[in-house]
Each structure stands twice: as C-alpha cells, then as structure tokens.
Design a protein around this motif. Structure first.
Motif, PDB file in Angstrom:
ATOM      1  N   VAL B 238      36.701  48.970  65.521  1.00  0.00           N
ATOM      2  CA  VAL B 238      36.689  47.530  65.266  1.00  0.00           C
ATOM      3  C   VAL B 238      35.717  47.228  64.130  1.00  0.00           C
ATOM      4  CG1 VAL B 238      36.177  45.269  66.238  1.00  0.00           C
ATOM      5  CG2 VAL B 238      37.310  46.983  67.656  1.00  0.00           C
ATOM      6  N   LEU B 239      34.529  47.835  64.216  1.00  0.00           N
ATOM      7  CA  LEU B 239      33.541  47.650  63.152  1.00  0.00           C
ATOM      8  C   LEU B 239      34.069  48.220  61.841  1.00  0.00           C
ATOM      9  CD1 LEU B 239      30.308  48.701  65.111  1.00  0.00           C
ATOM     10  CD2 LEU B 239      31.311  46.422  64.884  1.00  0.00           C
ATOM     11  N   GLY B 240      34.778  49.346  61.939  1.00  0.00           N
ATOM     12  CA  GLY B 240      35.349  49.980  60.743  1.00  0.00           C
ATOM     13  C   GLY B 240      36.351  49.065  60.060  1.00  0.00           C
ATOM     14  N   LEU B 241      37.216  48.437  60.853  1.00  0.00           N
ATOM     15  CA  LEU B 241      38.204  47.528  60.265  1.00  0.00           C
ATOM     16  C   LEU B 241      37.520  46.322  59.628  1.00  0.00           C
ATOM     17  CD1 LEU B 241      41.083  46.580  59.727  1.00  0.00           C
ATOM     18  CD2 LEU B 241      41.126  45.572  62.008  1.00  0.00           C
ATOM     19  N   LEU B 242      36.504  45.781  60.308  1.00  0.00           N
ATOM     20  CA  LEU B 242      35.785  44.628  59.751  1.00  0.00           C
ATOM     21  C   LEU B 242      35.122  45.019  58.425  1.00  0.00           C
ATOM     22  CD1 LEU B 242      34.821  41.735  59.979  1.00  0.00           C
ATOM     23  CD2 LEU B 242      32.914  42.518  61.409  1.00  0.00           C
ATOM     24  N   ALA B 243      34.508  46.200  58.394  1.00  0.00           N
ATOM     25  CA  ALA B 243      33.869  46.674  57.156  1.00  0.00           C
ATOM     26  C   ALA B 243      34.921  46.854  56.059  1.00  0.00           C
ATOM     27  CB  ALA B 243      33.132  47.987  57.418  1.00  0.00           C
ATOM     28  N   LEU B 244      36.053  47.430  56.420  1.00  0.00           N
ATOM     29  CA  LEU B 244      37.129  47.668  55.452  1.00  0.00           C
ATOM     30  C   LEU B 244      37.589  46.349  54.813  1.00  0.00           C
ATOM     31  CD1 LEU B 244      39.263  49.554  54.168  1.00  0.00           C
ATOM     32  CD2 LEU B 244      40.631  49.308  56.246  1.00  0.00           C
ATOM     33  N   ILE B 245      37.825  45.356  55.670  1.00  0.00           N
ATOM     34  CA  ILE B 245      38.289  44.055  55.176  1.00  0.00           C
ATOM     35  C   ILE B 245      37.220  43.419  54.279  1.00  0.00           C
ATOM     36  CG2 ILE B 245      38.828  41.682  55.898  1.00  0.00           C
ATOM     37  CD1 ILE B 245      40.277  42.888  58.330  1.00  0.00           C
ATOM     38  N   ARG B 246      35.960  43.487  54.710  1.00  0.00           N
ATOM     39  CA  ARG B 246      34.890  42.855  53.926  1.00  0.00           C
ATOM     40  C   ARG B 246      34.688  43.561  52.592  1.00  0.00           C
ATOM     41  NH1 ARG B 246      30.708  41.139  58.753  1.00  0.00           N
ATOM     42  NH2 ARG B 246      31.839  39.211  59.277  1.00  0.00           N
ATOM     43  N   LEU B 247      34.833  44.879  52.593  1.00  0.00           N
ATOM     44  CA  LEU B 247      34.676  45.631  51.333  1.00  0.00           C
ATOM     45  C   LEU B 247      35.765  45.238  50.339  1.00  0.00           C
ATOM     46  CD1 LEU B 247      33.720  49.097  52.802  1.00  0.00           C
ATOM     47  CD2 LEU B 247      32.340  47.800  51.166  1.00  0.00           C
ATOM     48  N   HIS B 248      36.996  45.108  50.833  1.00  0.00           N
ATOM     49  CA  HIS B 248      38.079  44.684  49.938  1.00  0.00           C
ATOM     50  C   HIS B 248      37.834  43.266  49.431  1.00  0.00           C
ATOM     51  CE1 HIS B 248      40.863  47.962  49.909  1.00  0.00           C
ATOM     52  NE2 HIS B 248      41.002  47.999  51.212  1.00  0.00           N
ATOM     53  N   ARG B 249      37.441  42.394  50.333  1.00  0.00           N
ATOM     54  CA  ARG B 249      37.266  40.990  49.934  1.00  0.00           C
ATOM     55  C   ARG B 249      36.096  40.826  48.974  1.00  0.00           C
ATOM     56  NH1 ARG B 249      37.455  36.390  53.981  1.00  0.00           N
ATOM     57  NH2 ARG B 249      38.541  35.335  52.303  1.00  0.00           N
ATOM     58  N   ALA B 250      35.104  41.695  49.110  1.00  0.00           N
ATOM     59  CA  ALA B 250      33.932  41.602  48.228  1.00  0.00           C
ATOM     60  C   ALA B 250      34.314  41.834  46.770  1.00  0.00           C
ATOM     61  CB  ALA B 250      32.870  42.615  48.666  1.00  0.00           C
ATOM     62  N   ARG B 251      35.445  42.484  46.547  1.00  0.00           N
ATOM     63  CA  ARG B 251      35.844  42.783  45.167  1.00  0.00           C
ATOM     64  C   ARG B 251      37.004  41.905  44.706  1.00  0.00           C
ATOM     65  NH1 ARG B 251      37.209  48.826  45.173  1.00  0.00           N
ATOM     66  NH2 ARG B 251      38.459  48.064  46.909  1.00  0.00           N
ATOM     67  N   ALA B 252      37.360  40.922  45.548  1.00  0.00           N
ATOM     68  CA  ALA B 252      38.564  40.126  45.268  1.00  0.00           C
ATOM     69  C   ALA B 252      38.491  39.388  43.933  1.00  0.00           C
ATOM     70  CB  ALA B 252      38.791  39.137  46.411  1.00  0.00           C
ATOM     71  N   ARG B 253      37.289  38.905  43.581  1.00  0.00           N
ATOM     72  CA  ARG B 253      37.185  38.082  42.368  1.00  0.00           C
ATOM     73  C   ARG B 253      37.524  38.859  41.098  1.00  0.00           C
ATOM     74  NH1 ARG B 253      32.337  34.864  40.674  1.00  0.00           N
ATOM     75  NH2 ARG B 253      31.196  36.644  41.507  1.00  0.00           N
ATOM     76  N   ALA B 254      37.394  40.186  41.150  1.00  0.00           N
ATOM     77  CA  ALA B 254      37.628  40.993  39.943  1.00  0.00           C
ATOM     78  C   ALA B 254      39.055  41.528  39.872  1.00  0.00           C
ATOM     79  CB  ALA B 254      36.631  42.153  39.916  1.00  0.00           C
ATOM     80  N   ARG B 255      39.866  41.216  40.881  1.00  0.00           N
ATOM     81  CA  ARG B 255      41.214  41.811  40.935  1.00  0.00           C
ATOM     82  C   ARG B 255      42.207  41.206  39.963  1.00  0.00           C
ATOM     83  NH1 ARG B 255      44.131  41.235  45.906  1.00  0.00           N
ATOM     84  NH2 ARG B 255      45.661  42.715  45.136  1.00  0.00           N
ATOM     85  N   PHE B 256      41.943  39.963  39.559  1.00  0.00           N
ATOM     86  CA  PHE B 256      42.851  39.306  38.625  1.00  0.00           C
ATOM     87  C   PHE B 256      42.063  38.764  37.449  1.00  0.00           C
ATOM     88  CE2 PHE B 256      45.069  39.299  42.633  1.00  0.00           C
ATOM     89  CZ  PHE B 256      46.371  39.598  42.266  1.00  0.00           C
ATOM     90  N   ASP B 257      42.643  38.831  36.247  1.00  0.00           N
ATOM     91  CA  ASP B 257      41.954  38.263  35.089  1.00  0.00           C
ATOM     92  C   ASP B 257      42.303  36.782  34.960  1.00  0.00           C
ATOM     93  OD1 ASP B 257      44.471  38.099  33.988  1.00  0.00           O
ATOM     94  OD2 ASP B 257      44.190  39.772  32.591  1.00  0.00           O
ATOM     95  N   ALA B 258      41.796  36.151  33.889  1.00  0.00           N
ATOM     96  CA  ALA B 258      41.973  34.706  33.729  1.00  0.00           C
ATOM     97  C   ALA B 258      43.455  34.323  33.670  1.00  0.00           C
ATOM     98  CB  ALA B 258      41.250  34.222  32.480  1.00  0.00           C
ATOM     99  N   ALA B 259      44.283  35.262  33.193  1.00  0.00           N
ATOM    100  CA  ALA B 259      45.725  34.983  33.081  1.00  0.00           C
ATOM    101  C   ALA B 259      46.472  35.405  34.345  1.00  0.00           C
ATOM    102  CB  ALA B 259      46.287  35.696  31.859  1.00  0.00           C
ATOM    103  N   GLN B 260      45.733  35.608  35.456  1.00  0.00           N
ATOM    104  CA  GLN B 260      46.330  35.995  36.742  1.00  0.00           C
ATOM    105  C   GLN B 260      47.004  37.361  36.687  1.00  0.00           C
ATOM    106  OE1 GLN B 260      46.060  34.504  39.788  1.00  0.00           O
ATOM    107  NE2 GLN B 260      44.597  33.179  38.774  1.00  0.00           N
TER     108      GLN B 260
END
Lengths: 118, 422
Positions: B238-260
């Motif tokens: 359970v902790l592993g899944l929570l960590a996994l989700i948070r790690l992905h979300r922590a990088r969400a802002r860099a996944r798309f550039d200004a042009a989406q």
C-alpha cells in the motif's frame, strides 16, 4: 444465503476425466468424498449428472401453440457442460468462493445465488 | 440522478466556478465514503445504502452550491441520509426493524473508519474491473455518475448501467461488506491496489490533454492510496503504491511543454519537478522497505525513484534500475516488464543485448506500439535506419494517443528526432 454450485467442464476436462485409470478415478472420488465430508454442515442436496449425450430438451413450440418440441441433446450447446451440482447454505459469497476454490474436481465451478422468498 | 442526455456520445463537461467546484469535490470525497460506510453498517444493506447516499449527495451538491457548504457537512448529510433512508425503507417489508435501527443510530463516527470494508466491497473480484472502478469512484470518492462519465469519456448512461448492475449484484449474490479474512487478504488487497493503480493510469494518460476542466483522476487515485495507507499502515505494498503515485505526480509539471506536447523523461526540465514531494515519497518507500515484504508496487516505485533522484538523465543509475527490473520480473513476469527492462539493459549492456532480449519475446507484443517504438530506437542506435523506420511506422499504426503520435511522426520526418517514446 443459499447458492447452487455448478461443477462445469469443457470437452477437454471430460476427456481427461474419461482417460483416468481405475486407481486415479478412485483417488479422485476419495478427494471429492473428503470435500463433501469437510463441508457437510453447509451442503444440501447434491447430484452428479450423466453425460450430455444422455440429455433431452423440451422447449415450447415456436408458433406459441400448446405443443412442445422434444429434441435430443442439452440446452447449453457448445463445449461447456454441467457435470454436477451442490446446493449450499453459507453466510455470503466469500464463504461460497472459499468452498469453490477447494473443490477437488477439475474444471470450473459456477456459483449462483438462489432466489429465496424473504 | 440526472438522466443521460445523449445516448452514446461523451457527455459535455460543465465548467462552473472552479474554487467552489473544487471545494465541493473535496468535501464530498471526505464525506461520501464515511456516510456510505455508516449507513451500510446500520442498514446491513449495501445496495440500499448506496442508493440513499447518492440521492443525498445530489441534493447536497445543488443546495451547497447555492447556499455554501454547511459548518458540519457530515451532520448535514447524516440528517438528510437518515430522512431519505426512512422514506425508502417504508417500502420494505421489514421496515419496522430498520426504522428502529435508523432512529437509534448515532452519526458517523470518524473512528474506526468503516471505509476500509467499503473499499473491499467495491473492489470485490466478483465484479468486473470496470464496475469496480466506477463503484469505487462513486461510493468511496463520492463522484457523480456524470463526473465518472466525463473522466472516462463514455456516456453517463453507460456508467449508470455499470454502477446499477454492480450494486444489484452485491445485494443479490451476497457479496459481503467486510474486510476479508486473513487467508484471503493478500489477493483481495492486490485487487484493491490494482483498481487504484488503474485509476491512476487512466488519469495519467488523459492528463495534460485538451480538457483542463476534466476531473483529475490521478488526484483521486492518490487520495485513495493515502486513505488506504492510513487504514492499513503495516501493508508495505500500500505504501509502495502511494509512493509510486506520488513520484509520478511529482514530475507531472515537466511532462508537457507549453504547446501541450509530450516531453520525454530524458528531455524533461528537472527543475520543474517537485523535489520535496520526491524526497517525501522516497521516505515513504524506505518505511515500506523496513517492513521487509517486497512486492511489485514497491519495486516499481523504487525504479521511478531512481529516475526521479538522478540529477540529470546522463547520471541515471541504470545498473540499479536493471537490478530492480530483474526483481520485478520475479513478481510480475510479463512481456511488458521485459520490454521496460530491455531499455535499462540497453543503457547498461548496449543496444545489441537489448534488441536480443526483445527478440526473445517472439510476437507476444506485436500489437503494442511501445514494443515497436523501442525496437526502432535500438535499431537506430545500431546503425540500421531502414529497419528502424519500419518499426516506427508499425508503432505509429498502433497508437491513437495524439501526443505519442506527434512524437513518432516527428521521429519519422527527422532522423535526429527524439529518442524512445517511453
């Protein structure tokens, strides 16, 4: 709750069963017998069906009249067939699932709740 | 429940005042599951309780949007739910007994939290995967069928049918409302985790797209995982899944550039990552590791942590990642894991070794676009541009995702284009 456990199998299961040696068959029946003994308190009526080649189906006439059409063969066509059944009374689906998972016969067990008047 | 407006079309997503909508959504998510759990407990009837809760939430949504959120949302909802339940049980032959139960029932007690049983019921393996997801969103997170339909881009009618059928089956088939016994807990917990992870992936794929007003399912997935982590703090997966989700979300802002446009991991601006969140997730993962029961979510989180903690793409600890993939294969022996491992293998042992490991898969991933996109990249590195091009074309023919298509098309038109489409 009451459920019907239907012990189902396909052609392959049936052939594997037919290919069992006398000793293997005895062993299988012993396992099945033990399963019934272990679950005795939860099991109602039970039965093993003869093969689908012995089945006869009766359905209402296509014209909606009083006549009925009798045909040779099972209602469920195709490769799957029901080989036997056991009526059980347990607390809930999880308990029924627990019984089905330990069923020693091969093939699939279908679990259906029975309609009960409340 | 508002009826489905147009049969098979995706529903239109309403945009209202964002702050109110978000505040309401957050209150609903906190209250809906508790209310449902308490009501099931009192009535002993999941189907009835779920129906009553949804009716109340619908009324609350309208009322609160007009008048504001009351000081005690749980008290408001409990009063409304009890009144509604009384109306409904009057139609029931055994209503006297249930009326008595309702009259005597105290308002929802935050402790112990009944939502754990609720989650296990919604994610019962006797329900289809789709039904598990829809029911969890609705009953545990308090989403309306309309919001769920919006998030999955299907008609509201389809969601209503899915939820109704599931709710009926829970009652008719005797699916229990309780946390499973110890001997069944492991597989049942795995089913709950897979629903949450599926929800997360669904949200992750659609996030950053053209519909910013769409419900962010990754947020609901993180919320569910953190709820579960609070309720089952000794379960490392359970902790592993929570960590996994948070790690992905922590990088969400860099996944798309200004042009989406999708930005590949290697090209992402690491300054945009939420490093505090990455550190916190790594701490969570360390806590899970101390419980000494490794599993697929912990290992996947560890892999993502390796990427997230690398100061630059070039400084990624690929040998460590390769070891983690080897461990993951033990828990999750799937061709997709072999594919991802091949990328790490390429970094450690070179493209020829990676290509050879992909060839061992035979045709099992022939219809998976990332298989061909990965092969294309490896073939390009090996100086076989003709074969690489052919593989890229195969990949292009297999994906409809606009961001991924744009990337592959760019690669086909400029040989020096972006790297692997992963």
């Amino acid at each position: 709750m009451k459920y019907l456990l239907m012990f189902c199998g396909n052609d392959e299961d049936a052939m594997a069963f037919a290919a069992l040696t006398a000793d293997e068959l005895k062993e299988r029946y012993a396992l099945v017998g033990r399963w019934f003994a272990e679950n005795r308190g939860r099991i109602g009526s039970t039965g093993q069906l003869q093969g689908p080649q012995t089945a006869t189906s009766v359905r209402p006439a296509a014209d909606g009249g009083d006549g009925a059409v009798v045909t040779d063969g099972p209602f469920l066509e195709g490769k799957e067939q029901i080989g036997g059944y056991a009526e059980i009374e347990v607390a809930d689906l999880d308990e029924a699932l627990g019984m089905a998972k330990t069923w020693p016969g091969r093939g699939t067990v279908e679990i259906r709740p029975l309609v009960t008047s409340r | 429940m508002a009826g489905a407006r147009h049969g098979g079309d995706p529903p239109a997503c309403d945009v209202t005042v964002a702050a109110t909508e978000q505040a309401l959504a957050e209150v609903f998510r906190e209250e809906a599951g508790r209310l449902a759990a308490s009501l099931v407990r009192v009535l002993g009837d999941f189907t009835l309780a779920e129906e009553v809760v949804q009716d109340c939430l619908l009324v609350a949504w309208e009322r609160w949007r007009a008048d504001g959120i009351p000081a005690s949302p749980s008290g408001w909802l409990w009063t409304a739910a009890r009144r509604r339940a009384v109306d409904v049980v009057r139609r029931d032959a055994r209503y006297r007994a249930k009326l008595a139960l309702l009259a005597a029932a105290p308002p929802p007690d935050p402790d112990p939290d009944d939502r754990l049983a609720l989650l296990f019921t919604c994610c019962h393996p006797a329900l289809s995967a789709q039904a598990q997801v829809a029911l969890t969103l609705r009953t545990v997170c308090g989403l309306s069928t309309r919001q769920i339909a919006c998030a999955f881009l299907v008609s509201e009618q389809a969601i209503v049918q899915r939820v109704t059928r599931a709710r009926r089956k829970i009652g008719a088939a005797g699916i229990p409302y309780r946390v499973p016994d110890a001997d069944q807990l492991a597989p049942r917990l795995a089913a709950v985790l897979s629903v949450i992870y599926l929800l997360f992936n669904e949200g992750y794929l659609t996030s950053g797209g053209a519909e910013p007003q769409q419900r962010d399912l990754t947020d609901d997935a993180e919320w569910l995982a953190s709820l579960l982590a609070r309720l089952m703090p000794a379960e490392p997966e359970v902790l592993g899944l929570l960590a996994l989700i948070r790690l992905h979300r922590a990088r969400a802002r860099a996944r798309f550039d200004a042009a989406q446009r999708l930005v590949l991991l290697a090209d992402q601006d690491r300054a945009l990552w939420d490093h505090a969140a990455i550190d916190a997730a790594a701490g969570l993962l360390a806590r899970a590791a101390r419980l000494r029961k490794p599993g697929p979510y912990q290992i996947q989180a560890a892999i993502v942590a390796c990427h997230a903690e690398a100061p630059s793409s070039a400084q990624t600890d690929w040998p460590q990642i390769l070891l983690l993939y080897d461990a993951l294969l033990v828990h999750l022996p799937s061709p997709v894991v072999v594919l991802h491992r091949a990328i790490a293998l390429g970094q450690v042992a070179g493209p020829a070794a990676a290509l050879a490991s992909l060839d061992e898969l035979g045709g099992t991933l022939d219809s998976y676009h990332l298989f061909h996109a990965t092969r294309a990249q490896l073939l390009r590195e090996l100086g076989r541009p003709g074969q690489a091009r052919h593989a890229d074309e195969q990949a292009l023919g297999l994906t409809a995702n606009p961001a991924e298509r744009a990337l592959l098309e760019q690669r086909l038109t400029s040989p020096a284009g972006p790297g692997p489409a992963i």
